[in-house]
Design a protein around this motif. Structure first.
Motif, short mmCIF file in Angstrom:
data_model
loop_
_atom_site.label_atom_id
_atom_site.label_comp_id
_atom_site.label_asym_id
_atom_site.label_seq_id
_atom_site.Cartn_x
_atom_site.Cartn_y
_atom_site.Cartn_z
N SER A 1 6.72 7.55 43.54
CA SER A 1 6.33 7.31 42.14
C SER A 1 7.57 7.20 41.27
O SER A 1 8.57 7.89 41.50
CB SER A 1 5.42 8.43 41.62
N THR A 2 7.49 6.35 40.27
CA THR A 2 8.56 6.23 39.28
C THR A 2 7.93 5.79 37.97
O THR A 2 6.84 5.19 37.93
CB THR A 2 9.63 5.22 39.73
N GLY A 3 8.63 6.07 36.87
CA GLY A 3 8.11 5.65 35.58
C GLY A 3 8.90 6.25 34.44
O GLY A 3 9.81 7.06 34.62
N VAL A 4 8.54 5.82 33.25
CA VAL A 4 9.13 6.37 32.03
C VAL A 4 8.06 6.34 30.94
O VAL A 4 7.37 5.33 30.74
CB VAL A 4 10.38 5.57 31.60
N GLN B 1 8.70 -0.17 18.24
CA GLN B 1 8.41 -0.69 19.58
C GLN B 1 8.32 0.47 20.57
O GLN B 1 9.07 1.44 20.46
CB GLN B 1 9.51 -1.66 20.02
N LYS B 2 7.42 0.32 21.52
CA LYS B 2 7.21 1.36 22.52
C LYS B 2 6.80 0.70 23.83
O LYS B 2 5.93 -0.18 23.85
CB LYS B 2 6.13 2.34 22.06
N THR B 3 7.45 1.11 24.93
CA THR B 3 7.12 0.61 26.26
C THR B 3 6.98 1.78 27.21
O THR B 3 7.90 2.59 27.34
CB THR B 3 8.20 -0.34 26.79
N ASP B 4 5.85 1.90 27.86
CA ASP B 4 5.61 2.91 28.89
C ASP B 4 5.30 2.21 30.21
O ASP B 4 4.58 1.21 30.24
CB ASP B 4 4.43 3.82 28.53
N GLN B 5 5.85 2.75 31.29
CA GLN B 5 5.59 2.21 32.62
C GLN B 5 5.43 3.36 33.61
O GLN B 5 6.13 4.37 33.53
CB GLN B 5 6.72 1.30 33.08
N ALA B 6 4.52 3.17 34.55
CA ALA B 6 4.34 4.17 35.61
C ALA B 6 3.85 3.46 36.87
O ALA B 6 3.03 2.53 36.80
CB ALA B 6 3.33 5.24 35.19
N GLU B 7 4.37 3.89 38.01
CA GLU B 7 4.00 3.30 39.30
C GLU B 7 3.85 4.40 40.32
O GLU B 7 4.64 5.34 40.37
CB GLU B 7 5.09 2.32 39.75
N ILE B 8 2.82 4.28 41.14
CA ILE B 8 2.64 5.20 42.25
C ILE B 8 2.23 4.39 43.47
O ILE B 8 1.39 3.48 43.37
CB ILE B 8 1.61 6.31 41.93
N LYS B 9 2.85 4.70 44.61
CA LYS B 9 2.58 3.96 45.85
C LYS B 9 2.35 4.94 46.99
O LYS B 9 2.97 6.01 47.03
CB LYS B 9 3.75 3.02 46.19
N GLY C 1 0.46 -0.31 52.87
CA GLY C 1 0.92 0.17 51.57
C GLY C 1 -0.05 -0.19 50.47
O GLY C 1 -0.65 -1.27 50.49
N SER C 2 -0.23 0.71 49.53
CA SER C 2 -1.11 0.43 48.39
C SER C 2 -0.54 1.14 47.16
O SER C 2 0.27 2.06 47.28
CB SER C 2 -2.54 0.91 48.66
N GLY C 3 -0.97 0.70 45.99
CA GLY C 3 -0.44 1.34 44.80
C GLY C 3 -1.03 0.79 43.53
O GLY C 3 -1.85 -0.14 43.53
N ILE C 4 -0.59 1.38 42.42
CA ILE C 4 -1.01 0.96 41.09
C ILE C 4 0.20 1.00 40.18
O ILE C 4 1.05 1.90 40.29
CB ILE C 4 -2.15 1.86 40.55
N ASP D 1 -2.01 -3.17 37.43
CA ASP D 1 -1.85 -3.94 38.66
C ASP D 1 -2.16 -3.06 39.87
O ASP D 1 -1.53 -2.02 40.06
CB ASP D 1 -0.41 -4.48 38.74
N TYR D 2 -3.14 -3.47 40.67
CA TYR D 2 -3.49 -2.78 41.92
C TYR D 2 -3.06 -3.67 43.08
O TYR D 2 -3.24 -4.89 43.04
CB TYR D 2 -5.00 -2.55 42.02
N PHE D 3 -2.50 -3.06 44.12
CA PHE D 3 -2.10 -3.88 45.26
C PHE D 3 -2.36 -3.14 46.57
O PHE D 3 -2.44 -1.91 46.63
CB PHE D 3 -0.62 -4.27 45.18
N ILE D 4 -2.48 -3.93 47.63
CA ILE D 4 -2.53 -3.40 48.99
C ILE D 4 -1.84 -4.40 49.91
O ILE D 4 -1.99 -5.62 49.73
CB ILE D 4 -3.98 -3.13 49.47
N GLU D 5 -1.03 -3.90 50.83
CA GLU D 5 -0.36 -4.75 51.80
C GLU D 5 -0.55 -4.15 53.19
O GLU D 5 -0.40 -2.95 53.38
CB GLU D 5 1.14 -4.88 51.50
N ILE D 6 -0.88 -5.02 54.13
CA ILE D 6 -1.05 -4.62 55.53
C ILE D 6 -0.21 -5.55 56.39
O ILE D 6 -0.31 -6.77 56.27
CB ILE D 6 -2.53 -4.69 55.97
#
Length: 399
Positions: A199-202, A225-233, A245-248, A274-279
């Motif tokens: 996971s990463t984000g700010v 201005q404001k920007t927030d981002q978060a990712e988890i895989k 692999g999958s994540g949001i 954004d939702y993803f899955i890779e096989i």
């Protein structure tokens, strides 16, 4: 000498975050059916590569780069350079260069964080990084605490990030910051057996500024201005030949500007999920199959100037086959996107709605150097409408 070379590489990424434009550009890509297919399918790295990169993020040094054509005039540039140089006695030099220019996000990133980390225990470290800019008012700092495993491939880092911390003293517009941009930034990775989570984000406050000096800022009176981002895989390796692999990924952007001419003032918001899955499966040493799918939901709106509501959903998938012989590999792929969007015009025009389908073919060449660094060059063709679909260069280097 090696450290000097690494710092030189880091400086290649130095630059400034583009935070404003005199033109209204928020709606430029609304009707681009390839907007997300380019960035999230066509020009993305194999998730196995991302897993290797994330394991090495604070354990070694590396360069991750993808450059691809997204329009006749524009390139997607996604680059990341990390340096972790052991200075001895528990000290490390750390460099973190990030370069991201893409049409589907509202800001461009050109950062070069550099600084030191000091281990205060076997697995605990304190760090301080500075992101210098030619225009001093945009200089950022981040400081925090890190916990590592013995290999530094499992970790959790939490930083207090202070952007533009000398803005009031150094800006040339006579602006005064009424809300300072402060945030929390994190990176975390843990692998246990066949499972890995990353996971990463700010998340932050964003900035708010007023411009009281009409001589230095004759038109702009307020800007926030404001920007927030978060990712988890989540990765799962049920066997050596399989990778799942999958994540949001969450992206939230807001921007407001007020002008002396009130009809030009606006408040804009953009939200992406954004939702993803890779096989992927290695059928043998020479043959690999891979499928990558994304679902993207976008919701945007503006009030004041160019008032509107915008909703979009994209469903994308790509199927890829790779054949490897020695250090060379050839990959062929077929990908498509199904897009549906609606635009409600609130400033005197007509509402719009559209849906569409577009597919592409991809042909790529991979070369693995003796150092195990990988270079990829690929081209693609738009099947549904015909014509050249863009070229892409990728490079991953761990050193």
């Amino acid at each position: 000498m090696q450290l000097l070379k690494k710092i030189t590489l880091a400086l290649l990424f130095s630059g400034q975050l583009t935070w404003a434009s005199p033109e209204w550009t928020f709606e430029d890509a609304y009707d681009d059916i390839l907007l997300y297919l380019h960035a999230l399918i066509n020009y993305r790295f194999d998730q196995r590569w991302y897993d290797c990169w994330e394991a090495n993020l604070f354990a070694g040094n590396g360069l991750l780069l993808s450059v691809g054509s997204v329009t006749v005039d524009d390139l997607l540039i996604d680059g990341h350079l990390v340096i972790n140089h052991d200075l001895g006695s528990g000290w490390r030099f750390q460099g973190d260069g990030r370069w991201l220019e893409t049409r589907h996000l509202n800001t461009r990133t050109k950062d070069t964080f550099m600084g030191l980390e000091k281990l205060i225990g076997n697995n605990l470290g304190l760090f301080l990084n500075v992101n210098p800019f030619y225009d001093k008012e945009y200089t950022d700092i981040r400081t925090g605490l890190a916990i590592y495993s013995d290999t530094r491939q499992n970790y959790f880092r939490l930083a207090l990030k202070i952007d533009d911390f000398v803005y009031n003293d150094k800006n040339e517009f006579g602006a005064v910051t009424t809300r300072s941009p402060v945030g929390l930034e994190w990176h975390g990775r843990y692998r246990h057996g066949s499972w890995t989570i990353f996971s990463t984000g700010v998340l932050g406050t964003g900035f708010e500024r007023v411009f009281p000096d009409r001589n230095k800022s004759p038109e702009l009176t307020g800007f926030d201005q404001k920007t927030d981002q978060a990712e988890i895989k989540l990765y799962y390796l049920p066997a050596d030949e399989w990778f799942i692999g999958s994540g949001i990924n969450l992206y939230r952007f807001t921007e407001s500007k007020t002008f002396t001419e009130s009809s030009e003032s606006y408040a804009y918001r953009n939200s992406l999920t954004d939702y993803f899955i890779e096989i992927s499966c290695d059928l043998s040493v020479e043959h690999r199959l891979r499928n990558l799918s994304h679902v993207v939901r976008q919701s945007a709106d503006s009030r004041g100037y160019h008032a509107h509501d915008y909703e979009r959903t994209d469903l994308m998938t790509g199927f890829f086959y790779r054949w490897q012989t020695g250090r060379h590999s050839i990959e062929g792929g077929y990908m498509f996107t199904i897009t549906n969007w609606s635009y409600k015009n609130l400033h005197g025009g007509n509402d719009e709605r559209d849906d569409g389908y577009l597919d592409k073919l991809k042909l790529g060449w991979y070369y693995t150097f003796p150092s195990d660094d990988i270079l990829t060059i690929s081209i693609s063709h738009q099947v549904s409408i015909g014509g050249f679909g863009g070229a892409n260069l990728q490079y991953i280097m761990l050193f």
